[in-house]
Write a protein that holds these residues in place. Structure first.
Motif, PDB file in Angstrom:
ATOM      1  N   ARG A 122       0.812  -1.210   0.000  1.00 40.52           N
ATOM      2  CA  ARG A 122       0.000   0.000   0.000  1.00 40.52           C
ATOM      3  C   ARG A 122       0.850   1.267   0.000  1.00 40.52           C
ATOM      4  NH1 ARG A 122      -4.346  -0.380   4.635  1.00 40.52           N
ATOM      5  NH2 ARG A 122      -4.823   1.677   3.764  1.00 40.52           N
ATOM      6  N   LEU A 123       2.157   1.115   0.209  1.00 41.86           N
ATOM      7  CA  LEU A 123       3.040   2.276   0.162  1.00 41.86           C
ATOM      8  C   LEU A 123       3.232   2.710  -1.286  1.00 41.86           C
ATOM      9  CD1 LEU A 123       5.810   1.134   2.681  1.00 41.86           C
ATOM     10  CD2 LEU A 123       3.944   2.736   3.109  1.00 41.86           C
ATOM     11  N   PRO A 124       3.332   4.025  -1.557  1.00 39.16           N
ATOM     12  CA  PRO A 124       3.572   4.462  -2.935  1.00 39.16           C
ATOM     13  C   PRO A 124       4.936   3.984  -3.424  1.00 39.16           C
ATOM     14  CG  PRO A 124       3.755   6.299  -1.395  1.00 39.16           C
ATOM     15  CD  PRO A 124       3.211   5.144  -0.617  1.00 39.16           C
ATOM     16  N   ALA A 125       4.964   3.435  -4.614  1.00 36.88           N
ATOM     17  CA  ALA A 125       6.209   2.971  -5.217  1.00 36.88           C
ATOM     18  C   ALA A 125       6.830   4.116  -6.003  1.00 36.88           C
ATOM     19  CB  ALA A 125       5.952   1.778  -6.133  1.00 36.88           C
ATOM     20  N   ILE A 126       8.037   4.503  -5.650  1.00 37.05           N
ATOM     21  CA  ILE A 126       8.696   5.655  -6.243  1.00 37.05           C
ATOM     22  C   ILE A 126       9.923   5.200  -7.026  1.00 37.05           C
ATOM     23  CG2 ILE A 126       9.717   7.912  -5.822  1.00 37.05           C
ATOM     24  CD1 ILE A 126       6.789   7.686  -4.938  1.00 37.05           C
ATOM     25  N   ALA A 127       9.942   5.489  -8.329  1.00 36.78           N
ATOM     26  CA  ALA A 127      11.086   5.180  -9.179  1.00 36.78           C
ATOM     27  C   ALA A 127      12.133   6.275  -9.028  1.00 36.78           C
ATOM     28  CB  ALA A 127      10.645   5.073 -10.635  1.00 36.78           C
ATOM     29  N   LEU A 128      13.348   5.886  -8.656  1.00 38.34           N
ATOM     30  CA  LEU A 128      14.431   6.843  -8.441  1.00 38.34           C
ATOM     31  C   LEU A 128      15.518   6.612  -9.486  1.00 38.34           C
ATOM     32  CD1 LEU A 128      14.665   6.267  -4.613  1.00 38.34           C
ATOM     33  CD2 LEU A 128      14.095   8.438  -5.608  1.00 38.34           C
ATOM     34  N   THR A 129      15.619   7.509 -10.454  1.00 42.13           N
ATOM     35  CA  THR A 129      16.741   7.428 -11.389  1.00 42.13           C
ATOM     36  C   THR A 129      17.959   8.038 -10.702  1.00 42.13           C
ATOM     37  OG1 THR A 129      16.182   9.553 -12.440  1.00 42.13           O
ATOM     38  CG2 THR A 129      15.240   7.562 -13.406  1.00 42.13           C
ATOM     39  N   VAL A 130      19.089   7.335 -10.721  1.00 40.64           N
ATOM     40  CA  VAL A 130      20.222   7.739  -9.892  1.00 40.64           C
ATOM     41  C   VAL A 130      21.124   8.776 -10.553  1.00 40.64           C
ATOM     42  CG1 VAL A 130      20.188   5.519  -8.709  1.00 40.64           C
ATOM     43  CG2 VAL A 130      21.720   5.850 -10.671  1.00 40.64           C
ATOM     44  N   THR A 156      17.921   5.193 -18.223  1.00 36.30           N
ATOM     45  CA  THR A 156      17.224   5.125 -16.934  1.00 36.30           C
ATOM     46  C   THR A 156      15.934   5.944 -16.958  1.00 36.30           C
ATOM     47  OG1 THR A 156      18.445   6.988 -15.927  1.00 36.30           O
ATOM     48  CG2 THR A 156      19.400   4.774 -15.695  1.00 36.30           C
ATOM     49  N   LEU A 157      15.934   7.049 -17.711  1.00 35.78           N
ATOM     50  CA  LEU A 157      14.708   7.850 -17.822  1.00 35.78           C
ATOM     51  C   LEU A 157      13.631   7.099 -18.595  1.00 35.78           C
ATOM     52  CD1 LEU A 157      16.047  11.452 -18.542  1.00 35.78           C
ATOM     53  CD2 LEU A 157      15.368  10.450 -16.367  1.00 35.78           C
ATOM     54  N   VAL A 170      13.285   3.895 -18.731  1.00 35.35           N
ATOM     55  CA  VAL A 170      12.799   2.841 -17.840  1.00 35.35           C
ATOM     56  C   VAL A 170      11.868   3.421 -16.779  1.00 35.35           C
ATOM     57  CG1 VAL A 170      13.486   1.106 -16.132  1.00 35.35           C
ATOM     58  CG2 VAL A 170      14.810   1.385 -18.242  1.00 35.35           C
ATOM     59  N   ALA A 171      12.204   4.599 -16.261  1.00 35.76           N
ATOM     60  CA  ALA A 171      11.348   5.239 -15.258  1.00 35.76           C
ATOM     61  C   ALA A 171       9.969   5.549 -15.836  1.00 35.76           C
ATOM     62  CB  ALA A 171      12.005   6.510 -14.741  1.00 35.76           C
ATOM     63  N   ILE A 172       9.950   6.079 -17.042  1.00 36.36           N
ATOM     64  CA  ILE A 172       8.672   6.374 -17.697  1.00 36.36           C
ATOM     65  C   ILE A 172       7.856   5.097 -17.862  1.00 36.36           C
ATOM     66  CG2 ILE A 172       7.603   7.168 -19.842  1.00 36.36           C
ATOM     67  CD1 ILE A 172      10.053   9.046 -20.176  1.00 36.36           C
ATOM     68  N   GLU A 173       8.511   4.056 -18.348  1.00 37.78           N
ATOM     69  CA  GLU A 173       7.814   2.781 -18.536  1.00 37.78           C
ATOM     70  C   GLU A 173       7.294   2.233 -17.210  1.00 37.78           C
ATOM     71  OE1 GLU A 173       8.551  -1.745 -20.306  1.00 37.78           O
ATOM     72  OE2 GLU A 173      10.086  -0.202 -20.608  1.00 37.78           O
ATOM     73  N   SER A 174       8.065   2.418 -16.140  1.00 39.51           N
ATOM     74  CA  SER A 174       7.651   1.876 -14.843  1.00 39.51           C
ATOM     75  C   SER A 174       6.345   2.497 -14.365  1.00 39.51           C
ATOM     76  CB  SER A 174       8.756   2.091 -13.807  1.00 39.51           C
ATOM     77  OG  SER A 174       8.843   3.446 -13.411  1.00 39.51           O
ATOM     78  N   VAL A 175       6.131   3.776 -14.687  1.00 38.27           N
ATOM     79  CA  VAL A 175       4.878   4.428 -14.314  1.00 38.27           C
ATOM     80  C   VAL A 175       3.767   4.048 -15.286  1.00 38.27           C
ATOM     81  CG1 VAL A 175       3.723   6.648 -14.009  1.00 38.27           C
ATOM     82  CG2 VAL A 175       6.048   6.343 -13.160  1.00 38.27           C
ATOM     83  N   THR A 180      13.276  17.800 -18.076  1.00 40.30           N
ATOM     84  CA  THR A 180      11.910  18.267 -18.312  1.00 40.30           C
ATOM     85  C   THR A 180      11.522  18.114 -19.766  1.00 40.30           C
ATOM     86  OG1 THR A 180      12.122  19.850 -16.496  1.00 40.30           O
ATOM     87  CG2 THR A 180      10.352  20.224 -18.074  1.00 40.30           C
ATOM     88  N   GLU A 181      12.389  18.586 -20.658  1.00 40.92           N
ATOM     89  CA  GLU A 181      12.092  18.525 -22.092  1.00 40.92           C
ATOM     90  C   GLU A 181      12.019  17.067 -22.574  1.00 40.92           C
ATOM     91  OE1 GLU A 181      14.055  22.382 -21.050  1.00 40.92           O
ATOM     92  OE2 GLU A 181      14.483  20.268 -20.651  1.00 40.92           O
ATOM     93  N   TYR A 182      12.897  16.230 -22.047  1.00 42.29           N
ATOM     94  CA  TYR A 182      12.914  14.829 -22.472  1.00 42.29           C
ATOM     95  C   TYR A 182      11.638  14.111 -22.033  1.00 42.29           C
ATOM     96  CZ  TYR A 182      14.832  10.196 -23.476  1.00 42.29           C
ATOM     97  OH  TYR A 182      15.050   8.930 -23.990  1.00 42.29           O
ATOM     98  N   LEU A 183      11.229  14.318 -20.788  1.00 49.10           N
ATOM     99  CA  LEU A 183      10.012  13.684 -20.298  1.00 49.10           C
ATOM    100  C   LEU A 183       8.787  14.166 -21.073  1.00 49.10           C
ATOM    101  CD1 LEU A 183      10.753  13.851 -16.476  1.00 49.10           C
ATOM    102  CD2 LEU A 183      10.650  11.776 -17.856  1.00 49.10           C
ATOM    103  N   ALA A 184       8.763  15.459 -21.411  1.00 48.66           N
ATOM    104  CA  ALA A 184       7.648  15.996 -22.188  1.00 48.66           C
ATOM    105  C   ALA A 184       7.593  15.352 -23.563  1.00 48.66           C
ATOM    106  CB  ALA A 184       7.781  17.513 -22.310  1.00 48.66           C
ATOM    107  N   GLU A 185       8.756  15.221 -24.198  1.00 49.80           N
ATOM    108  CA  GLU A 185       8.800  14.613 -25.537  1.00 49.80           C
ATOM    109  C   GLU A 185       8.366  13.154 -25.497  1.00 49.80           C
ATOM    110  OE1 GLU A 185      12.095  13.388 -28.964  1.00 49.80           O
ATOM    111  OE2 GLU A 185      12.681  14.706 -27.315  1.00 49.80           O
ATOM    112  N   LYS A 186       8.878  12.405 -24.527  1.00 49.65           N
ATOM    113  CA  LYS A 186       8.596  10.979 -24.469  1.00 49.65           C
ATOM    114  C   LYS A 186       7.138  10.680 -24.103  1.00 49.65           C
ATOM    115  CE  LYS A 186      12.464   9.105 -25.670  1.00 49.65           C
ATOM    116  NZ  LYS A 186      12.575   8.139 -26.786  1.00 49.65           N
ATOM    117  N   THR A 187       6.493  11.590 -23.382  1.00 40.70           N
ATOM    118  CA  THR A 187       5.091  11.393 -23.013  1.00 40.70           C
ATOM    119  C   THR A 187       4.149  12.171 -23.935  1.00 40.70           C
ATOM    120  OG1 THR A 187       5.205  13.202 -21.402  1.00 40.70           O
ATOM    121  CG2 THR A 187       5.654  10.969 -20.597  1.00 40.70           C
TER     122      THR A 187
END
Length: 345
Positions: free
Chosen positions: A5-13, A107-108, A110-115, A144-151
């Protein structure tokens, strides 16, 4: 609370030669009773660092292929999952190596895919080095720009926030109408449609990701004294005020434009949930002074939750060895992401 029940948080290192891996491990271990931390990076390298930080820290590497086949399973609070994204070159602390640039960028992805697949509820990013990725042959301007493009998100908003502290009576949130632009290019970038969309994104995310039912947004002017009735510039008259009035007609509680040099005072901020500044240094200089290393970067407008620390890779600290980096901003970034995930649910 049960682990499931805890929120699962993806941490890119982040950049492996910087402080990102260390602060990610230390923060994840510290908060393992509050969240389900999922580190994303080179599993062997992170395991080596974890053992040097504290032999009690236990990591469990899992391949992306295994996750796709079986999903993310619970590990218990005494072991942290690591989604393995192997590096290409040996890491020397403090020394950048472009051979690892593509692995860091992976890693980014993979993080996007994990969500998107529901393995994780939010993303927290440790700092990376843009130059390393560009030197690896990939054009990259930032998280920011990369996440916007990928989503496939047409517009996002950068917001920095900090909690109340000895210097602030209430939380401070500052969003930006423009981000990394030369100052000479800012006036032309203050356009009606873009500014209105920015206000709509801020209003929506404050409501649905931060749980603020009626967000109050204070808007700065662009020019000194908010243009002083046109004598010091007309952007306030021609663009900013009309946008605010139109936003009000849509049910957004925005007001202004206010002179930026006097707006950041307790008597005004206590009546605000967010300040929208027109350009980078106009808003962030104040926030970074007030946050004292406890700020968090939040990307608004994405179809997922993403927060980040408010500092860089600190290669100089990493070169000195483990134990010099401050994890305060990472702790706040993780807690903010977890709270946003709960609100969104």
């Amino acid at each position: 609370m049960p682990e499931s029940r805890l929120p699962a948080i993806a941490l890119t290192v982040g950049e492996p030669a910087g402080i990102g891996p260390e602060i990610s491990i230390r923060a994840a271990w510290s908060l393992r009773h509050e969240i389900r931390p999922v580190l994303i990076g080179d599993a062997a390298y992170l395991a080596m660092l974890a053992n040097e930080i504290d032999p009690a820290i236990q990591l469990m590497g899992v391949s992306l292929e295994a996750l796709r086949n079986y999903g993310l399973s619970a590990t218990g609070i005494d072991r942290i999952t690591v989604i393995d994204c192997p590096l290409t070159a040996h890491v020397v602390a403090g020394q950048l190596d472009p051979r690892n640039g593509r692995a860091v960028l992976h890693t980014l992805d993979v993080a996007i895919e994990s969500v998107q697949r529901g393995w994780c509820d939010a993303i927290v990013t440790a700092p990376l080095q843009k130059s390393t990725i560009n030197d690896a042959g990939v054009k990259f301007s930032g998280h920011t720009e990369y996440l916007a493009e990928k989503t496939q998100t047409p517009q996002v908003v950068m917001m920095l926030a900090c909690e109340a502290n000895d210097h602030l009576k209430q939380p401070l949130r500052v969003a930006l109408a423009t981000t990394h632009l030369a100052l000479k290019d800012v006036p032309a970038a203050i356009r009606f449609d873009d500014l209105l969309c920015t206000l709509q994104i801020i209003d929506a995310d404050l409501r649905y990701k931060m749980g603020i039912s009626h967000p109050r947004i204070l808007v700065t002017g662009l020019n000194p004294h908010a243009g002083e009735n046109g004598y010091l510039g007309r952007e306030e008259i021609d663009v900013i005020t009309p946008v605010i009035e139109h936003a009000k007609s849509l049910g957004i509680e925005a007001s202004g434009p206010y002179p930026a040099d006097t707006l950041f005072q307790p008597k005004y901020l206590e009546h605000a949930d967010c300040v929208l500044a027109m350009y980078h240094d106009q808003g962030l200089s104040v926030l970074k002074h007030a946050s004292f290393g406890l700020g968090v970067n939040i990307t608004l407008g994405l179809p997922l939750i993403r927060t980040s620390v408010d500092h860089g890779t600190a290669l100089d600290l990493a070169a000195q060895g483990l134990g010099h980096a401050d994890i305060s901003s990472m702790l706040v970034a993780i807690r903010v992401a977890a709270e946003m995930a709960k609100n969104k649910k």
